[in-house]
Design a protein around this motif. Structure first.
Motif, PDB file in Angstrom:
ATOM      1  N   LYS A  32       0.838  -1.571   0.076  1.00  0.00           N
ATOM      2  CA  LYS A  32       0.344  -0.154   0.267  1.00  0.00           C
ATOM      3  C   LYS A  32       0.507   1.120   0.193  1.00  0.00           C
ATOM      4  O   LYS A  32       0.193   2.404  -0.179  1.00  0.00           O
ATOM      5  N   ARG A  33       2.064   1.107   0.853  1.00  0.00           N
ATOM      6  CA  ARG A  33       2.661   2.721   0.839  1.00  0.00           C
ATOM      7  C   ARG A  33       3.409   2.624  -0.433  1.00  0.00           C
ATOM      8  O   ARG A  33       3.532   3.806  -1.346  1.00  0.00           O
ATOM      9  N   VAL A  34       3.467   1.558  -1.262  1.00  0.00           N
ATOM     10  CA  VAL A  34       4.823   1.680  -2.613  1.00  0.00           C
ATOM     11  C   VAL A  34       3.419   2.375  -3.761  1.00  0.00           C
ATOM     12  O   VAL A  34       3.926   3.365  -4.245  1.00  0.00           O
ATOM     13  N   TRP A  35       2.200   1.839  -3.502  1.00  0.00           N
ATOM     14  CA  TRP A  35       1.284   2.261  -4.260  1.00  0.00           C
ATOM     15  C   TRP A  35       0.719   3.346  -4.454  1.00  0.00           C
ATOM     16  O   TRP A  35       0.482   4.457  -4.912  1.00  0.00           O
ATOM     17  N   LEU A  36       0.557   4.575  -2.958  1.00  0.00           N
ATOM     18  CA  LEU A  36       0.872   5.585  -2.686  1.00  0.00           C
ATOM     19  C   LEU A  36       1.707   6.506  -3.117  1.00  0.00           C
ATOM     20  O   LEU A  36       1.805   8.007  -3.657  1.00  0.00           O
ATOM     21  N   ILE A  37       3.175   6.358  -2.594  1.00  0.00           N
ATOM     22  CA  ILE A  37       4.133   6.950  -3.213  1.00  0.00           C
ATOM     23  C   ILE A  37       4.001   6.723  -4.771  1.00  0.00           C
ATOM     24  O   ILE A  37       3.917   8.029  -5.294  1.00  0.00           O
ATOM     25  N   ARG A  38       3.453   5.578  -4.917  1.00  0.00           N
ATOM     26  CA  ARG A  38       3.642   5.645  -6.836  1.00  0.00           C
ATOM     27  C   ARG A  38       2.641   6.954  -7.091  1.00  0.00           C
ATOM     28  O   ARG A  38       2.454   7.211  -8.316  1.00  0.00           O
ATOM     29  N   LEU A  39       1.513   7.292  -6.979  1.00  0.00           N
ATOM     30  CA  LEU A  39      -0.093   7.678  -6.775  1.00  0.00           C
ATOM     31  C   LEU A  39       0.864   9.158  -6.081  1.00  0.00           C
ATOM     32  O   LEU A  39       0.389  10.307  -7.718  1.00  0.00           O
ATOM     33  N   GLN A  40       1.301   9.570  -5.391  1.00  0.00           N
ATOM     34  CA  GLN A  40       2.273  10.238  -5.643  1.00  0.00           C
ATOM     35  C   GLN A  40       3.276  11.215  -6.861  1.00  0.00           C
ATOM     36  O   GLN A  40       2.818  11.797  -6.634  1.00  0.00           O
ATOM     37  N   GLU A  41       4.101  10.325  -6.674  1.00  0.00           N
ATOM     38  CA  GLU A  41       4.818  11.095  -8.140  1.00  0.00           C
ATOM     39  C   GLU A  41       3.956  11.127  -9.795  1.00  0.00           C
ATOM     40  O   GLU A  41       4.418  11.911  -9.857  1.00  0.00           O
ATOM     41  N   ALA A  42       3.566  10.412  -9.293  1.00  0.00           N
ATOM     42  CA  ALA A  42       2.014   9.931 -10.914  1.00  0.00           C
ATOM     43  C   ALA A  42       1.913  12.043 -11.150  1.00  0.00           C
ATOM     44  O   ALA A  42       1.454  12.781 -11.565  1.00  0.00           O
ATOM     45  N   ALA A  43       0.250  12.078  -9.800  1.00  0.00           N
ATOM     46  CA  ALA A  43      -0.482  13.088  -9.707  1.00  0.00           C
ATOM     47  C   ALA A  43       0.851  14.286  -9.724  1.00  0.00           C
ATOM     48  O   ALA A  43       0.854  15.369 -10.183  1.00  0.00           O
ATOM     49  N   SER A  44       1.652  14.197  -9.818  1.00  0.00           N
ATOM     50  CA  SER A  44       3.408  15.409  -9.515  1.00  0.00           C
ATOM     51  C   SER A  44       3.453  15.448 -10.673  1.00  0.00           C
ATOM     52  O   SER A  44       3.505  16.831 -10.907  1.00  0.00           O
ATOM     53  N   ASP A  45       3.717  14.412 -11.454  1.00  0.00           N
ATOM     54  CA  ASP A  45       4.555  14.839 -12.498  1.00  0.00           C
ATOM     55  C   ASP A  45       3.035  15.681 -13.715  1.00  0.00           C
ATOM     56  O   ASP A  45       3.399  15.920 -14.387  1.00  0.00           O
ATOM     57  N   LEU A  46       1.918  15.239 -13.482  1.00  0.00           N
ATOM     58  CA  LEU A  46       1.089  15.117 -14.041  1.00  0.00           C
ATOM     59  C   LEU A  46       0.368  16.897 -13.880  1.00  0.00           C
ATOM     60  O   LEU A  46       0.486  17.886 -14.934  1.00  0.00           O
ATOM     61  N   ALA A  47       0.136  17.290 -12.647  1.00  0.00           N
ATOM     62  CA  ALA A  47       0.328  19.032 -12.046  1.00  0.00           C
ATOM     63  C   ALA A  47       1.369  19.330 -12.675  1.00  0.00           C
ATOM     64  O   ALA A  47       1.163  20.120 -13.241  1.00  0.00           O
ATOM     65  N   THR A  48       2.841  18.870 -12.965  1.00  0.00           N
ATOM     66  CA  THR A  48       3.768  19.760 -13.480  1.00  0.00           C
ATOM     67  C   THR A  48       3.452  19.895 -14.962  1.00  0.00           C
ATOM     68  O   THR A  48       3.687  20.885 -15.439  1.00  0.00           O
ATOM     69  N   SER A  49       3.000  19.003 -15.125  1.00  0.00           N
ATOM     70  CA  SER A  49       2.094  19.715 -16.556  1.00  0.00           C
ATOM     71  C   SER A  49       1.944  20.370 -17.131  1.00  0.00           C
ATOM     72  O   SER A  49       2.046  21.819 -17.687  1.00  0.00           O
ATOM     73  N   TYR A  50       0.780  20.826 -15.975  1.00  0.00           N
ATOM     74  CA  TYR A  50      -0.162  21.371 -16.400  1.00  0.00           C
ATOM     75  C   TYR A  50       0.740  22.777 -15.419  1.00  0.00           C
ATOM     76  O   TYR A  50       0.637  24.076 -16.464  1.00  0.00           O
ATOM     77  N   LEU A  51       1.067  23.027 -14.803  1.00  0.00           N
ATOM     78  CA  LEU A  51       1.793  24.184 -14.103  1.00  0.00           C
ATOM     79  C   LEU A  51       2.902  25.215 -15.098  1.00  0.00           C
ATOM     80  O   LEU A  51       2.982  25.708 -15.614  1.00  0.00           O
ATOM     81  N   GLN A  52       3.814  24.107 -16.203  1.00  0.00           N
ATOM     82  CA  GLN A  52       4.370  24.607 -17.507  1.00  0.00           C
ATOM     83  C   GLN A  52       3.909  24.978 -18.175  1.00  0.00           C
ATOM     84  O   GLN A  52       4.684  25.660 -18.588  1.00  0.00           O
TER      85      GLN A  52
END
Length: 149
Positions: A32-52
């Protein structure tokens, strides 16, 4: 003597069962911890694309660049990769409304290109706020799920 042997065997079976159960729950919590880390990383990448994209559009508009000369292909490709990765993860569907809001606000920035500086900056701030709301929602889920073991 037979009672001690039986007691020893039963104790070993119970002890082994408890160890296996403990390992199961530890593995489950780690997964579960690994999936949460992956979720956070993927969400950050997605958010970064919008911010950029928002930052680039803002910078190009301030520099007086013609809207047709603003490069967007990189953001579309990066966003699709980030979105694809994000959508494969558990809990990602919980954030569909926030994800759509980010997309609408980016569209709003482009629509505001020819409007007043005030209206454009309002659209820009709206896009940044949508990204912040998305990341706050993801962060809240990670904190909530991370404490439920």
């Amino acid at each position: 003597m037979i009672a001690n042997a039986v007691l020893s065997i039963v104790s070993s079976i119970i002890g082994g069962g408890l160890v296996l159960a403990g390992q199961f729950f530890v593995k489950r919590a780690e997964d579960k911890r690994v999936w949460l880390i992956r979720l956070q990383e993927a969400a950050s990448d997605l958010a970064t694309s919008y911010l950029q994209e928002a930052a680039t559009v803002n910078d190009r508009r301030r520099a007086g660049t013609d809207m047709s000369r603003v490069e967007t292909a990189t953001y579309v490709v990066d966003r699709q990769k980030a979105l694809g990765r994000f959508r494969t993860l558990p809990w990602s569907s919980d954030f569909e409304a926030q994800r759509q809001a980010m997309g609408k606000t980016i569209e709003g920035i482009w629509r505001a290109w020819d409007k007043s500086d005030y209206e454009f900056q309002l659209a820009y701030k709206s896009a940044r706020a949508a990204v912040s709301e998305f990341m706050a929602a993801v962060g809240a889920l990670i904190l909530r799920e991370g404490t439920h073991r």
